[in-house]
Design a protein around this motif. Structure first.
Motif, PDB file in Angstrom:
ATOM      1  N   ARG A  58       0.769  -1.185  -0.063  1.00  0.00           N
ATOM      2  CA  ARG A  58      -0.146   0.030   0.040  1.00  0.00           C
ATOM      3  C   ARG A  58       0.907   1.092   0.158  1.00  0.00           C
ATOM      4  NH1 ARG A  58      -3.584  -1.862   2.643  1.00  0.00           N
ATOM      5  NH2 ARG A  58      -5.484  -1.635   1.156  1.00  0.00           N
ATOM      6  N   PHE A 116      -1.240  -4.124  -9.980  1.00  0.00           N
ATOM      7  CA  PHE A 116      -0.300  -4.039  -9.096  1.00  0.00           C
ATOM      8  C   PHE A 116       0.779  -4.964  -9.294  1.00  0.00           C
ATOM      9  CE2 PHE A 116      -4.404  -3.108  -7.231  1.00  0.00           C
ATOM     10  CZ  PHE A 116      -4.370  -1.711  -6.901  1.00  0.00           C
ATOM     11  N   PHE A 164     -13.091  -2.154  -1.888  1.00  0.00           N
ATOM     12  CA  PHE A 164     -13.675  -2.002  -0.379  1.00  0.00           C
ATOM     13  C   PHE A 164     -13.685  -0.542  -0.071  1.00  0.00           C
ATOM     14  CE2 PHE A 164      -9.393  -1.295   0.678  1.00  0.00           C
ATOM     15  CZ  PHE A 164      -9.150  -0.453   1.355  1.00  0.00           C
ATOM     16  N   ILE A 199     -13.120 -12.350  -5.314  1.00  0.00           N
ATOM     17  CA  ILE A 199     -12.335 -11.389  -4.309  1.00  0.00           C
ATOM     18  C   ILE A 199     -10.808 -10.849  -4.631  1.00  0.00           C
ATOM     19  CG2 ILE A 199     -11.526 -12.955  -2.619  1.00  0.00           C
ATOM     20  CD1 ILE A 199     -12.370 -11.318  -0.441  1.00  0.00           C
ATOM     21  N   PHE A 204     -15.305 -19.650   8.154  1.00  0.00           N
ATOM     22  CA  PHE A 204     -14.112 -18.929   7.373  1.00  0.00           C
ATOM     23  C   PHE A 204     -14.643 -18.821   5.955  1.00  0.00           C
ATOM     24  CE2 PHE A 204     -10.856 -19.383   4.139  1.00  0.00           C
ATOM     25  CZ  PHE A 204     -10.094 -18.445   4.428  1.00  0.00           C
ATOM     26  N   LEU A 243     -17.940  -7.763  -2.347  1.00  0.00           N
ATOM     27  CA  LEU A 243     -17.078  -6.989  -3.165  1.00  0.00           C
ATOM     28  C   LEU A 243     -17.022  -6.924  -4.707  1.00  0.00           C
ATOM     29  CD1 LEU A 243     -13.918  -7.528  -0.683  1.00  0.00           C
ATOM     30  CD2 LEU A 243     -14.999  -5.477  -0.952  1.00  0.00           C
ATOM     31  N   ASN A 294      -8.428   4.051   1.678  1.00  0.00           N
ATOM     32  CA  ASN A 294      -6.879   3.056   1.794  1.00  0.00           C
ATOM     33  C   ASN A 294      -6.161   3.685   2.814  1.00  0.00           C
ATOM     34  OD1 ASN A 294      -6.469   0.908  -0.157  1.00  0.00           O
ATOM     35  ND2 ASN A 294      -7.577   2.369  -1.405  1.00  0.00           N
ATOM     36  N   ASP A 316      -6.884   6.704  -1.823  1.00  0.00           N
ATOM     37  CA  ASP A 316      -7.986   7.178  -1.550  1.00  0.00           C
ATOM     38  C   ASP A 316      -8.288   7.177   0.044  1.00  0.00           C
ATOM     39  OD1 ASP A 316      -8.989   4.806  -0.828  1.00  0.00           O
ATOM     40  OD2 ASP A 316     -10.270   4.532  -2.567  1.00  0.00           O
ATOM     41  N   HIS A 355     -10.955  -7.064  -4.664  1.00  0.00           N
ATOM     42  CA  HIS A 355     -10.947  -6.717  -3.130  1.00  0.00           C
ATOM     43  C   HIS A 355     -10.747  -5.333  -2.887  1.00  0.00           C
ATOM     44  CE1 HIS A 355      -7.110  -7.344  -4.812  1.00  0.00           C
ATOM     45  NE2 HIS A 355      -6.573  -6.523  -3.705  1.00  0.00           N
ATOM     46  N   LEU A 372      -6.824 -10.761   2.237  1.00  0.00           N
ATOM     47  CA  LEU A 372      -7.932 -10.728   0.952  1.00  0.00           C
ATOM     48  C   LEU A 372      -8.522  -9.558   0.625  1.00  0.00           C
ATOM     49  CD1 LEU A 372      -9.049 -14.443   1.194  1.00  0.00           C
ATOM     50  CD2 LEU A 372      -7.381 -13.682  -0.405  1.00  0.00           C
ATOM     51  N   VAL A 373      -9.064  -9.035   1.580  1.00  0.00           N
ATOM     52  CA  VAL A 373      -9.767  -7.795   1.459  1.00  0.00           C
ATOM     53  C   VAL A 373      -8.897  -6.484   1.252  1.00  0.00           C
ATOM     54  CG1 VAL A 373     -11.708  -6.106   2.219  1.00  0.00           C
ATOM     55  CG2 VAL A 373     -11.897  -8.807   2.582  1.00  0.00           C
ATOM     56  N   PHE A 374      -8.032  -6.318   2.360  1.00  0.00           N
ATOM     57  CA  PHE A 374      -7.353  -5.114   2.414  1.00  0.00           C
ATOM     58  C   PHE A 374      -5.832  -5.201   1.890  1.00  0.00           C
ATOM     59  CE2 PHE A 374     -10.529  -4.811   6.028  1.00  0.00           C
ATOM     60  CZ  PHE A 374     -10.894  -3.856   5.666  1.00  0.00           C
ATOM     61  N   GLY A 375      -5.406  -6.097   1.119  1.00  0.00           N
ATOM     62  CA  GLY A 375      -4.161  -6.376   0.794  1.00  0.00           C
ATOM     63  C   GLY A 375      -3.976  -5.521  -0.711  1.00  0.00           C
ATOM     64  N   VAL A 376      -2.984  -5.119  -1.076  1.00  0.00           N
ATOM     65  CA  VAL A 376      -2.717  -4.475  -2.455  1.00  0.00           C
ATOM     66  C   VAL A 376      -2.069  -5.673  -3.146  1.00  0.00           C
ATOM     67  CG1 VAL A 376      -1.702  -2.792  -3.744  1.00  0.00           C
ATOM     68  CG2 VAL A 376      -2.869  -2.261  -1.516  1.00  0.00           C
ATOM     69  N   TYR A 377      -2.740  -6.147  -4.064  1.00  0.00           N
ATOM     70  CA  TYR A 377      -2.350  -7.164  -5.105  1.00  0.00           C
ATOM     71  C   TYR A 377      -3.178  -7.377  -6.266  1.00  0.00           C
ATOM     72  CZ  TYR A 377      -5.872  -9.941  -2.934  1.00  0.00           C
ATOM     73  OH  TYR A 377      -7.184 -10.190  -2.167  1.00  0.00           O
ATOM     74  N   LEU A 417      -8.663 -13.270   6.102  1.00  0.00           N
ATOM     75  CA  LEU A 417      -9.571 -12.613   5.178  1.00  0.00           C
ATOM     76  C   LEU A 417      -9.235 -11.121   5.438  1.00  0.00           C
ATOM     77  CD1 LEU A 417     -12.746 -14.113   7.199  1.00  0.00           C
ATOM     78  CD2 LEU A 417     -12.154 -14.260   4.530  1.00  0.00           C
ATOM     79  N   LEU A 444      -4.288  -7.723 -10.478  1.00  0.00           N
ATOM     80  CA  LEU A 444      -4.043  -7.042 -11.799  1.00  0.00           C
ATOM     81  C   LEU A 444      -3.799  -5.633 -11.375  1.00  0.00           C
ATOM     82  CD1 LEU A 444      -4.314  -7.948 -14.695  1.00  0.00           C
ATOM     83  CD2 LEU A 444      -6.643  -7.094 -14.643  1.00  0.00           C
TER      84      LEU A 444
END
Lengths: 426, 335
Positions: free
Chosen positions: A170, A416, B164, B157, B14, B25, A362, A359, B161, A407-412, A404, A414
């Motif tokens: 990030r 990146f 979010f 996701i 999970f 998402l 983030n 943004d 992702h 998966l949601v908050f990671g920066v990875y 989790l 297409l």
């Protein structure tokens, strides 16, 4: 298990470039057979020692040079690829070889064990630089796979992935925005401070993954970080940052140069030389970075009062010096750092904060993640012990939760380019 | 035993959480980018169809199955999606054959100009809401750009992702419920944007369709033959992107060689009654509701007369289903 581990390691290593194998095998063969011939009665002992050391260092220096200006255009950029992990494995085998020569350890007779010691794949990407004496305690022994090790290892891997993908990747977006637009002044200050966290999260995250993977296999590797940004001065910082590298330089460069057993002036010179060599280990471009670190460690006061202020000052100093890692040349780095002191564009930075690659959502995630990272660092041992003493079901819950979050908050994904670790390029 | 049960429970929670986040998402394609919802609407159909349309926006914007039903009692569904590439059409046809065997497949040949995947965004509009099947997997593999990953399609996701921080009301409103946005695959657009100037006709280095796309066309032709389906090739009356005479000649030749019918509606615009001042919503690229109604009526007559399709208006059960749809369709037009 070790046979499988070795085959797996060699296959992965070879898949990243079969020619890599030639160089690593050269280092392995010279140091393995060299060490076996370092018996005290051997008249050619010194000669063998020097030959092996020089040959391996020449190879390492050669690869460090070809990454710099294509070795004065003698080699095309892509004609020779730098072998993966050459800096790490060369230092690892040299440490082993020197230790055998100095009689600190006995040479390893089992070639298979020695192969595994060098080839053990997780560390080849990013370190740490392992000592034979430490690694053999668990690497060569019969090990049992236990659920406890599995969950502890997975927890550590998850924490490493969190650092890498939620924090480091990030921050990379902000750094890229600032550097590609050549922003100066306050932006450089922000970039250097953020880069401190990026590099730490990226590097220590990678090490967490290596240590976690090893822990699953029952292998204990050396810790490489000890809350480095809580250091009260630069010397303290180097006791906490990339510990396996700094102790290597202490043991195999600083001490052989005379260490503390010489005059004050010579001691300071030894410190500076050691840090310059450390800079050069990172690459030719890092000469000045090493020099500045050496000068600061050599001449900084060793007082311990006003602890918080010292920590903050040292952090700022370390951050400013990371500019050599951010910018493509030492000259640009110096120019950019100087701009902090004459361009007071903090108002402009405040206005543009949402245009620097992140943004609001983030930025909030980044702030929360950084607070978590600092919080965990402040009580690292306590938290680690508390977690490791929990039952496996609780650990599984935490693992699922962290996955989790990543998966949601990671920066990875297409768009990146975040798969590489910064320190894997050294 | 207790530990095993608890472990399963934790992993179950999970997976459920992952499923929930995946849904939250992922784009909903309900109020924005609605084209992404089209592929899914076919699965909710309660009846079979005698005609299935395949192709890109030139089918879902230009042919209204409900008008065709009202006009000639033809049951049809448009399985068109944005920038549908020919290998995607083949996959969608294979998938359709799992549910039903239509008497006629209408394929819009505009896709033959595209030999390679165009963009990830278009792939997503076609694939995100497609049901998982071997066909979907094949389409993904054939459609992916170099930088794309199959895993991103399996677990959305991984791709979405980063939404979010961009979630909107739409994402929460349609989290657990959805609405249909087309009528048997036809997307209503009532806007009018007359044709003023058309993009200049570019000279191409090569006008021949590639072997790759012709191979897929052969596969579609063979599949239809094997299933005793009449394949009809069409070119919708879009004024651009430019449909070159060289393209048209190749299609005519192919149709002749394979005993297929080919209708290029571009040359029939006057006969159909299309007025490009009132019947297009984007200056000639797509027909609007009014143009699509004219074209659908015209084509319905051809289908009825030439292919002897059943008039389902006399079938009480089917007619009642269609009448319910037509009421909704008319409401949507009036809104």
């Amino acid at each position: 298990m070790n046979i499988l581990l070795l085959i797996f390691s060699i296959l992965i290593y070879a898949s990243l470039g079969p020619t890599n194998l030639i160089y690593i095998l050269f280092s392995i063969l010279t140091t393995y057979y060299g060490a076996l011939h370092l018996k005290k009665k051997n008249k050619k002992r010194k000669l063998i020692f020097r030959m092996v050391i020089i040959l391996n260092i020449i190879l390492l220096v050669f690869f460090k040079f070809i990454t710099y200006n294509n070795f004065f255009n003698l080699f095309k950029a892509n004609s020779i690829l730098v072998p993966l992990g050459v800096s790490y494995y060369t230092f690892q085998v040299l440490a082993y070889f020197i230790d055998v020569y100095q009689g600190k350890i006995k040479p390893e007779k089992n070639f298979f064990n020695y192969l595994l010691f060098v080839f053990y794949i997780p560390y080849l990407f990013i370190g740490p630089i392992n000592r034979y004496e430490d690694l053999k305690k668990t690497l060569f022994k019969k090990r049992k796979l236990t659920l406890n090790n599995l969950f502890n290892g997975l927890l550590r891997i998850c924490f490493g992935l969190f650092k890498k993908y939620v924090i480091a990747s990030r921050i990379a977006l902000v750094i890229t925005s600032i550097t590609t637009a050549n922003l100066e002044g306050a932006y450089v200050l922000l970039a250097t401070i953020l880069y401190s966290f990026q590099l730490y999260a990226d590097f220590s995250g990678g090490i967490d993954i290596v240590l976690g993977f090893s822990s699953i296999l029952g292998i204990t590797l050396q810790e490489n970080f000890k809350q480095p940004y809580l250091a009260i001065n630069m010397q303290d910082f180097w006791h906490r940052w990339h510990i396996s590298l700094s102790t290597w330089f202490r043991d195999y460069v600083y001490i052989p140069l005379g260490g503390n057993r010489v005059s004050k002036i010579r001691q300071k010179l030894n410190i500076i030389i050691t840090f310059i060599v450390s800079g050069l280990w990172h690459g030719i471009n890092y000469f000045f970075w090493g020099l500045f670190h050496g000068l600061i460690v050599a001449f900084e006061p060793r007082k311990k009062n006003a602890r918080f202020l010292r920590i903050a000052f040292n952090f700022l100093l370390v951050s400013l010096l990371w500019s050599f890692f951010i910018y493509p040349s030492s000259f640009t780095a110096l120019k950019m750092v100087l701009s902090i002191f004459y361009q007071f564009n903090y108002g402009d930075l405040a206005k543009n904060i949402l245009n620097l690659g992140l943004d609001l959502g983030n930025i909030i995630v980044l702030i929360i993640s950084l607070i978590s990272l600092i919080g965990i660092d402040l009580k690292y041992e306590k938290i680690k012990n508390w977690l490791y003493n929990k039952n496996n079901l609780t650990k599984l819950t935490y693992i699922c939760f962290i996955i989790l979050i990543i998966l949601v908050f990671g920066v990875y994904g297409l768009g990146f380019n975040t798969s590489d670790f910064i320190y894997s390029k050294f | 035993m207790k530990k095993v049960c608890l472990s399963i429970l934790i992993i179950g929670i999970f997976i459920l959480s992952l499923g929930f986040l995946n849904r939250l998402l992922s784009p909903k394609y309900q109020d924005s980018l609605v084209e992404g919802h089209m592929i899914k609407e076919y699965y909710g159909e309660e009846m079979n169809h005698e005609v299935i349309f395949l192709g890109d926006c030139e089918v879902y914007a230009n042919f209204s199955p409900l008008v065709m039903y009202e006009e000639e009692g033809i049951t049809s569904f448009v399985r068109g999606t944005s920038q549908q590439l020919i290998w995607q059409s083949l996959g969608i046809l294979k998938e359709t054959l799992k549910y039903e065997t239509p008497r006629i497949v209408v394929f819009n040949v505009n896709a033959l100009r595209y030999d390679k995947p165009v963009s990830e965004a278009y792939n997503r509009l076609t694939l995100d809401n497609m049901k998982w099947s071997r066909e979907k997997l094949e389409i993904i593999k054939d459609s992916m750009l170099e930088e794309e990953s199959l895993l991103d399609y399996i677990l959305p996701i991984l791709r979405y992702h980063s939404r979010f921080s961009k979630l909107t009301k739409e994402d929460f409103k349609y989290l657990f419920s959805e609405k249909n946005i087309t009528f048997n695959g036809f997307l209503i657009n009532k806007n009018i944007k007359p044709v003023s100037s058309l993009p200049t006709k570019k000279t191409l280095p090569n006008y021949n369709f590639s072997d790759n796309v012709l191979e897929y066309l052969n596969k579609i032709t063979s599949l239809c033959e094997e299933n005793n389906i009449k394949l009809i090739l069409i070119k919708a009356p879009s004024l651009y992107p430019y449909w070159y005479q060289e393209y048209d000649n190749q299609i005519k030749k192919y149709a002749y060689q394979n005993n297929l019918d080919y209708y290029n509606f571009q040359g029939l615009a006057t006969e159909i009654g299309i007025d490009y001042q009132t019947d297009t919503y984007d200056g000639g690229l797509h027909l609007n509701l009014y143009g699509a109604t004219k074209l659908s009526k015209y084509f319905a007559h051809i289908l009825k007369e030439k292919y002897n399709l059943t008039d389902y208006r006399v079938n009480e059960e089917i007619n009642s289903l269609y009448q319910a749809k037509i009421i909704e369709y008319n409401k949507a037009i009036e809104e």
